[in-house]
Scaffold this active site. Structure first.
Site, mmCIF file in Angstrom:
data_model
loop_
_atom_site.group_PDB
_atom_site.id
_atom_site.type_symbol
_atom_site.label_atom_id
_atom_site.label_comp_id
_atom_site.label_asym_id
_atom_site.label_seq_id
_atom_site.Cartn_x
_atom_site.Cartn_y
_atom_site.Cartn_z
ATOM 1 N N GLY A 276 0.760 -1.237 0.000
ATOM 2 C CA GLY A 276 0.000 0.000 0.000
ATOM 3 C C GLY A 276 0.788 1.284 0.000
ATOM 4 N N GLU A 314 3.841 -6.931 1.413
ATOM 5 C CA GLU A 314 3.170 -7.230 0.123
ATOM 6 C C GLU A 314 3.027 -5.968 -0.718
ATOM 7 O OE1 GLU A 314 -0.663 -8.413 1.619
ATOM 8 O OE2 GLU A 314 0.015 -10.408 2.157
ATOM 9 N N GLY A 316 3.086 -3.562 -3.992
ATOM 10 C CA GLY A 316 2.878 -3.737 -5.427
ATOM 11 C C GLY A 316 3.286 -2.474 -6.173
ATOM 12 N N ARG A 317 2.390 -1.486 -6.150
ATOM 13 C CA ARG A 317 2.603 -0.250 -6.916
ATOM 14 C C ARG A 317 3.951 0.396 -6.646
ATOM 15 N NH1 ARG A 317 -1.657 1.648 -5.499
ATOM 16 N NH2 ARG A 317 -2.859 1.129 -7.342
ATOM 17 N N ARG A 353 -7.701 2.810 -15.164
ATOM 18 C CA ARG A 353 -8.085 3.626 -14.008
ATOM 19 C C ARG A 353 -8.018 5.115 -14.329
ATOM 20 N NH1 ARG A 353 -5.338 -0.140 -9.359
ATOM 21 N NH2 ARG A 353 -7.241 -1.316 -8.920
ATOM 22 N N CYS A 389 -13.493 3.843 -28.718
ATOM 23 C CA CYS A 389 -14.658 4.549 -29.219
ATOM 24 C C CYS A 389 -15.639 4.891 -28.115
ATOM 25 C CB CYS A 389 -15.327 3.715 -30.305
ATOM 26 S SG CYS A 389 -14.277 3.637 -31.753
ATOM 27 N N TYR A 418 -0.146 -1.819 -12.544
ATOM 28 C CA TYR A 418 -1.598 -1.660 -12.743
ATOM 29 C C TYR A 418 -1.970 -0.948 -14.047
ATOM 30 C CZ TYR A 418 -1.798 -2.710 -7.688
ATOM 31 O OH TYR A 418 -1.675 -3.279 -6.443
HETATM 32 C C1 LIG Z 1 -3.388 -5.052 -3.770
HETATM 33 C C2 LIG Z 1 -2.846 -5.636 -2.518
HETATM 34 C C3 LIG Z 1 -1.537 -5.372 -2.139
HETATM 35 C C4 LIG Z 1 -0.640 -4.408 -2.879
HETATM 36 O O1 LIG Z 1 -1.080 -3.090 -2.802
HETATM 37 P P1 LIG Z 1 -0.177 -1.912 -3.403
HETATM 38 O O2 LIG Z 1 -0.985 -0.691 -3.136
HETATM 39 O O3 LIG Z 1 -0.003 -2.179 -4.853
HETATM 40 O O4 LIG Z 1 1.106 -1.918 -2.664
HETATM 41 C C5 LIG Z 1 -1.051 -6.024 -1.023
HETATM 42 N N1 LIG Z 1 -1.817 -6.873 -0.302
HETATM 43 C C6 LIG Z 1 -3.095 -7.128 -0.627
HETATM 44 C C7 LIG Z 1 -3.871 -8.079 0.194
HETATM 45 C C8 LIG Z 1 -3.662 -6.522 -1.741
HETATM 46 O O5 LIG Z 1 -4.933 -6.765 -2.055
#
Ligand SMILES: *Cc1c(COP(=O)(O)O)cnc(C)c1O
Length: 482
Positions: A276, A314, A316-317, A353, A389, A418
């Site tokens: 997150g 965990e 991601g972004r 998005r 379109c 993403y």
């Molecule tokens: C989407 C998600 C993440 C990653 O979130 P980011 O904002 O991309 O860091 C981690 N854990 C869970 C359970 C998620 O659903």
């Protein structure tokens, strides 16, 4: 003008540092962000020169900077190592949904980052990338019985989402060595983007801790299940203030302490604090950094780094966004209602998005000319449209940029997570090719490296028209005739 992004061609052009280079060679860019930006411009030019985007079947491509991926993985590991106790076990996993591409998962794995998966497909990708079960975590609010059984058989860690899922696990009789946890929602409230806020009172994720009786139920759930040894939270993605994220981790830590006291021994041995960390989509410089977050956690939840718990993250972004660029040709430049509109090949199919929630997901757009060189012209307010379109297919509205013309290119910046890896099927537009790139030191080392030192590595080939026909029922044209 939307979201006050200045024209990236002026505000973010790499700055040279005269102090560390002789005057007759190009100066090394001063900041980490400027170095990323300089590599990006080099790669865009090389991609155009080598036809990764062209005026035919390849009007759009995605570029991924391998060095940036490696740097962000290293920054993450270093940040947590700096605050962790000696010998504390910290497993970093990558949220696969942010870039569901096998070679990307393999690269991250090579950087010591495992995989957080949330569907059978994502688990299959992680396995195809060779991520070991010990470095894989399964989270999903909708795991089927078959998924749970498979995860147990493979020895993958998983976090149950709700009481019914825990009862399903009961029936599978997990061994005490299974790495099983429960996701909780500390119900801290929303961040700036509702759709990204997982810790609201009524969020669909995890056990809502502040609901009546929930806390006691959770404590009992652990008392009754010797195999339940982990606790998980992920309190939101983009838009969540850092302090709220840390408060969520603190609430999770405090619950773990309470459970361990109630059970009478250190039943919970691992805390999974989710991901997150937000990304600043307005600048080349990274803020907040993993380092800032790790230090904030160390201040807010000192016990997290006492060494009494193993940790899982965990992200991601924040690991991948910076590394990616969508590069698209401008097909036409026109004007409507007095406003210039550049019609490009990057729209909702690669930036879903941004197109559907432009306020929440503004992107920087960088203007390049027909040869992929940054355009240097006075900024003019214009719309940057995609090929789909429907009228809302815009990646920037009323944005100040050097005036775009047919045959130019645009770069959608910070799109490594993403965006192109999460394509949207519309107008039967093909998924673009994804190319990793490395920038040499100018000395060609053979292989695919050009004189500019850029080497492209194909991650995903562009989808062909035959592919599209095949996945659209092309093999059974008569299926509905009788
Ligand atoms: C989407 C998600 C993440 C990653 O979130 P980011 O904002 O991309 O860091 C981690 N854990 C869970 C359970 C998620 O659903």
């Amino acid at each position: 003008m939307d979201h006050a992004h200045s024209a990236t061609n002026t505000a973010d052009s790499p700055t040279g540092d005269p102090s560390d280079a002789p005057s007759d060679t190009p100066a090394r860019p001063r900041t980490p962000g400027a170095r990323v930006a300089a590599r990006r411009d080099l790669a865009v030019r090389a991609a155009v020169a080598r036809g990764l985007v062209d005026d035919g079947a390849r009007p759009v491509a995605a570029l991924l900077d391998v060095a940036t991926v490696r740097e962000s993985a290293a920054a993450l590991r270093t940040a947590f190592a700096a605050v962790a106790a000696d010998g504390q076990d910290v497993l970093h996993t990558f949220a696969v949904k942010a870039a569901a591409l096998v070679p990307v998962l393999r690269l991250l794995s090579d950087c010591g980052v495992g995989a957080e998966v949330a569907s059978p497909g994502e688990l299959a990708l992680a396995r195809a990338a060779g991520v070991s079960p010990a470095h894989t975590v399964l989270d999903s609010p909708a795991k089927t019985g078959a998924e749970l059984a498979e995860a147990l058989a493979l020895g993958i860690a998983l976090n149950a989402d709700n009481p019914e899922e825990l009862r399903r696990l009961d029936a599978l009789r997990p061994s005490p060595g299974a790495r099983l946890g429960l996701r909780v929602n500390p119900q801290l409230g929303a961040g700036a983007i509702d759709a990204m806020s997982t810790a609201t009172a009524t969020s669909k994720f995890g056990v809502a801790l502040r609901d009546e009786g929930a806390r006691d139920w959770v404590v009992r759930a652990y008392r009754d299940r010797p195999w339940l040894t982990r606790l998980h939270c992920h309190v939101g993605s983009q838009g969540m203030p850092l302090e709220a994220m840390a408060a969520g981790v603190r609430a999770t830590y405090e619950l773990a302490e309470e459970i361990n006291t109630a059970v009478g021994h250190r039943r919970i041995d691992t805390l999974d604090i989710g991901g997150g960390l937000p990304v600043d989509f307005t600048s080349d410089e990274t803020s907040p950094t993993f380092d800032t977050y790790a230090r904030l956690l160390a201040r807010t939840v000192p016990g997290l780094f006492s060494g009494r718990y193993a940790l899982v993250t965990e992200f991601g972004r924040s690991l991948l966004a910076r590394a990616g660029t969508v590069l698209a040709r401008v097909e036409y430049a026109k004007s409507a209602g007095g406003r210039p509109v550049a019609v490009t090949h990057a729209g909702a199919q690669v930036a879903v998005r941004t197109v559907f929630a432009p306020e929440a997901w503004p992107l920087r757009v960088r203007a390049y000319d027909g040869r992929g060189r940054p355009k240097d012209a006075p900024p003019v307010r214009q719309d940057v449209a995609g090929p789909c379109c429907f009228a809302g297919d815009l990646v920037a509205r009323d944005r100040e940029l050097p005036l775009l013309a047919a045959g130019d290119h645009v770069g959608l910046l910070d799109t490594g997570a993403y965006y192109f890896s999460n394509p949207f099927g519309y107008n039967s537009l093909p998924r673009p090719g994804v190319y990793g790139f490395t920038c040499g030191d100018g000395e060609a080392t053979g292989g695919a490296e050009g004189a500019d030192g850029v080497r492209f590595l194909s991650v995903r080939e562009p989808q062909t028209l035959d592919d599209i026909v095949a996945e659209s029922g092309g093999g059974r044209p008569d299926a509905l005739l009788d």
